[in-house]
Design a protein around this motif. Structure first.
Motif, short mmCIF file in Angstrom:
data_model
loop_
_atom_site.label_atom_id
_atom_site.label_comp_id
_atom_site.label_asym_id
_atom_site.label_seq_id
_atom_site.Cartn_x
_atom_site.Cartn_y
_atom_site.Cartn_z
N GLU A 95 0.85 -1.18 0.00
CA GLU A 95 0.00 0.00 0.00
C GLU A 95 0.89 1.24 0.00
OE1 GLU A 95 -2.42 0.25 3.46
OE2 GLU A 95 -0.74 0.23 4.85
N LEU A 96 0.33 2.37 -0.37
CA LEU A 96 1.09 3.61 -0.39
C LEU A 96 1.50 4.02 1.02
CD1 LEU A 96 -0.93 5.75 -2.96
CD2 LEU A 96 1.30 4.65 -3.31
N LEU A 97 2.61 4.71 1.12
CA LEU A 97 3.05 5.23 2.41
C LEU A 97 2.10 6.34 2.86
CD1 LEU A 97 6.88 5.49 1.68
CD2 LEU A 97 5.73 3.75 3.05
N PRO A 98 1.97 6.53 4.19
CA PRO A 98 1.07 7.57 4.69
C PRO A 98 1.65 8.98 4.63
CG PRO A 98 2.12 6.45 6.51
CD PRO A 98 2.54 5.71 5.26
N GLY A 99 2.89 9.08 4.20
CA GLY A 99 3.53 10.39 4.09
C GLY A 99 4.84 10.25 3.35
N ALA A 100 5.57 11.34 3.23
CA ALA A 100 6.85 11.33 2.54
C ALA A 100 7.96 10.86 3.48
CB ALA A 100 7.18 12.73 2.03
N PRO A 101 9.06 10.30 2.93
CA PRO A 101 10.20 9.97 3.78
C PRO A 101 10.65 11.20 4.57
CG PRO A 101 10.47 9.00 1.61
CD PRO A 101 9.28 9.90 1.53
N VAL A 102 11.11 10.97 5.79
CA VAL A 102 11.52 12.08 6.65
C VAL A 102 12.65 12.88 5.99
CG1 VAL A 102 12.49 12.73 8.88
CG2 VAL A 102 10.82 10.87 8.73
N SER A 153 21.07 16.61 7.19
CA SER A 153 21.93 17.76 7.49
C SER A 153 21.19 18.83 8.28
CB SER A 153 22.48 18.36 6.20
OG SER A 153 21.42 18.73 5.32
N GLU A 154 19.88 18.66 8.44
CA GLU A 154 19.10 19.57 9.27
C GLU A 154 18.01 18.78 9.98
OE1 GLU A 154 15.89 21.44 6.17
OE2 GLU A 154 17.87 22.38 6.26
N ALA A 155 17.60 19.27 11.12
CA ALA A 155 16.65 18.52 11.94
C ALA A 155 15.24 18.57 11.34
CB ALA A 155 16.64 19.08 13.36
N PRO A 156 14.60 17.42 11.17
CA PRO A 156 13.21 17.42 10.71
C PRO A 156 12.29 17.84 11.85
CG PRO A 156 13.92 15.18 11.22
CD PRO A 156 15.13 16.06 11.37
N GLU A 157 11.16 18.42 11.51
CA GLU A 157 10.18 18.81 12.52
C GLU A 157 9.25 17.63 12.76
OE1 GLU A 157 8.18 22.39 11.53
OE2 GLU A 157 10.02 23.57 11.28
N THR A 207 8.49 7.58 7.45
CA THR A 207 7.68 8.68 6.93
C THR A 207 7.29 9.64 8.04
OG1 THR A 207 5.62 7.44 7.25
CG2 THR A 207 6.73 7.24 5.11
N ALA A 208 6.86 10.84 7.63
CA ALA A 208 6.33 11.85 8.54
C ALA A 208 5.34 12.72 7.72
CB ALA A 208 7.45 12.71 9.10
N PRO A 209 4.36 13.36 8.37
CA PRO A 209 4.19 13.44 9.83
C PRO A 209 3.63 12.19 10.47
CG PRO A 209 2.42 14.60 8.73
CD PRO A 209 3.36 14.20 7.66
N THR A 210 3.02 11.30 9.67
CA THR A 210 2.57 10.02 10.20
C THR A 210 3.71 9.02 10.13
OG1 THR A 210 0.29 10.42 9.49
CG2 THR A 210 0.92 8.14 9.96
N SER A 223 22.10 10.62 12.22
CA SER A 223 21.69 11.93 12.73
C SER A 223 22.87 12.78 13.19
CB SER A 223 20.74 11.74 13.93
OG SER A 223 19.71 10.84 13.63
N LEU A 224 24.09 12.25 13.15
CA LEU A 224 25.22 12.90 13.79
C LEU A 224 25.56 14.27 13.23
CD1 LEU A 224 27.85 10.11 14.60
CD2 LEU A 224 26.55 11.55 16.18
N ALA A 225 25.18 14.54 11.99
CA ALA A 225 25.46 15.86 11.42
C ALA A 225 24.59 16.94 12.05
CB ALA A 225 25.27 15.84 9.91
N VAL A 226 23.57 16.53 12.80
CA VAL A 226 22.69 17.45 13.51
C VAL A 226 22.73 17.06 14.99
CG1 VAL A 226 20.38 18.46 13.62
CG2 VAL A 226 21.24 17.52 11.45
N PRO A 227 23.63 17.63 15.78
CA PRO A 227 23.83 17.19 17.17
C PRO A 227 22.55 17.12 18.00
CG PRO A 227 25.57 18.70 16.52
CD PRO A 227 24.57 18.69 15.39
N ALA A 228 21.66 18.09 17.85
CA ALA A 228 20.43 18.07 18.64
C ALA A 228 19.56 16.87 18.28
CB ALA A 228 19.65 19.37 18.44
#
Length: 287
Positions: A110-117, A123-127, A196-199, A224-229
């Motif tokens: 089935e289709l994914l519920p959202g786009a890949p994160v 290189s930047e933190a996803p919301e 995926t996100a937001p789901t 995730s190491l390129a984005v310490p937070a």
């Protein structure tokens, strides 16, 4: 299908012609792949279909198919309590007339519920909302609690105690104690491109199977190491894995991949990986 590849030549589906492969998939599954949705990766190609499903096509050399087979997406369909797309069917065939014998496999889900994160390495933190992290934790905990006879194949290589020890000792001190105490089911390719996100949904199950406890958490931390937070958030969310002895071994295992002989001098993950490796080695060095 007659994709000709000379012996020893690496196949990269981002540049190799795959039209005849996709034609065969369409005929076998009885669905049309929508050209504008095609996503090409090094060893797989994916696309939406005209019946609102997703098809992932993978080529794998025969020597990269373990005794357990390579039906990861199909076998993962029976797992309980995990947010993942429903598996619908597949087609498999062997590539015969070539210098590099291989198998092709197309899985329809089935289709994914959202786009890949994001990409495998961000290189930047996803919301991501707290509910996303809760779903991640619930799925990983549910996965680790299940039983399987499969063995994980991260990067298509079967994970064993010898592989873990060799990878770590090739980069770090031979004095580091690397014996794995607990093995549990793992996705084995956990990174930001496979969720995926937001789901929240976890996909690309080709390599899942038993692995040292903490492999998935350590792999997500490493991506995730390129984005310490973000890396810190992963460690907080998966604290029980990272505080376990096996989690420390897996942290060092993932660090060895970043810091090993193929390390890129401009990789922003080098310094944080080196710092963490030094800390973990002090905790594991007593035999």
């Amino acid at each position: 299908m007659t994709l000709s590849v000379s012996t020893g030549r690496a196949v990269d589906l981002r540049v190799q012609p795959v039209d005849r492969v996709l034609d065969r998939v369409e005929r076998s599954l009885g669905a049309r792949l929508l050209p504008e949705t095609v996503v090409r990766k090094r060893r797989s190609v994916g696309a939406r279909t005209d019946r609102h499903t997703w098809v992932r096509v993978e080529r794998r050399s025969l020597d990269k198919i373990p005794d357990q087979g390579w039906n990861g997406t199909e076998s993962a369909a029976r797992l309980q309590g995990i947010a993942q797309p429903e598996w619908l069917g597949c087609v498999v065939w062997q590539e015969r007339d070539t210098d590099d014998p291989a198998m092709w496999r197309a899985d329809e889900t089935e289709l994914l519920p959202g786009a890949p994160v994001g990409n495998a390495i961000v290189s930047e933190a996803p919301e991501l909302p707290d509910t996303w992290w809760e779903a991640l934790n619930a799925s990983l905990d549910a996965l680790a609690a299940q039983q399987t006879g499969r063995v994980a194949t991260p990067d298509t290589v079967t994970i064993t105690q010898d592989l873990v020890t060799g990878s770590i000792h090739d980069v770090f001190s031979d004095d580091v104690h690397t014996t794995v105490e607990r093995w549990a089911p793992a996705h084995a390719d956990l990174n930001w491109a496979n969720m995926t996100a937001p789901t929240f949904s976890l996909f690309d199950w080709e390599d899942w199977g038993n692995a040292p406890l903490g492999l998935d958490s350590a792999s997500l931390w490493a991506s995730s190491l390129a984005v310490p937070a973000l890396a810190d958030r992963v460690r907080r969310e998966r604290r029980s894995d990272f505080e376990s002895r096996d989690g420390k071994v897996m942290t060092l295992f993932t660090c060895s991949k970043i810091l090993g002989p193929h390390a890129h001098p401009e990789d922003p993950r080098l310094e944080p990986a080196r710092s963490m490796a030094e800390q973990v080695m002090k905790e594991l060095q007593v035999r």
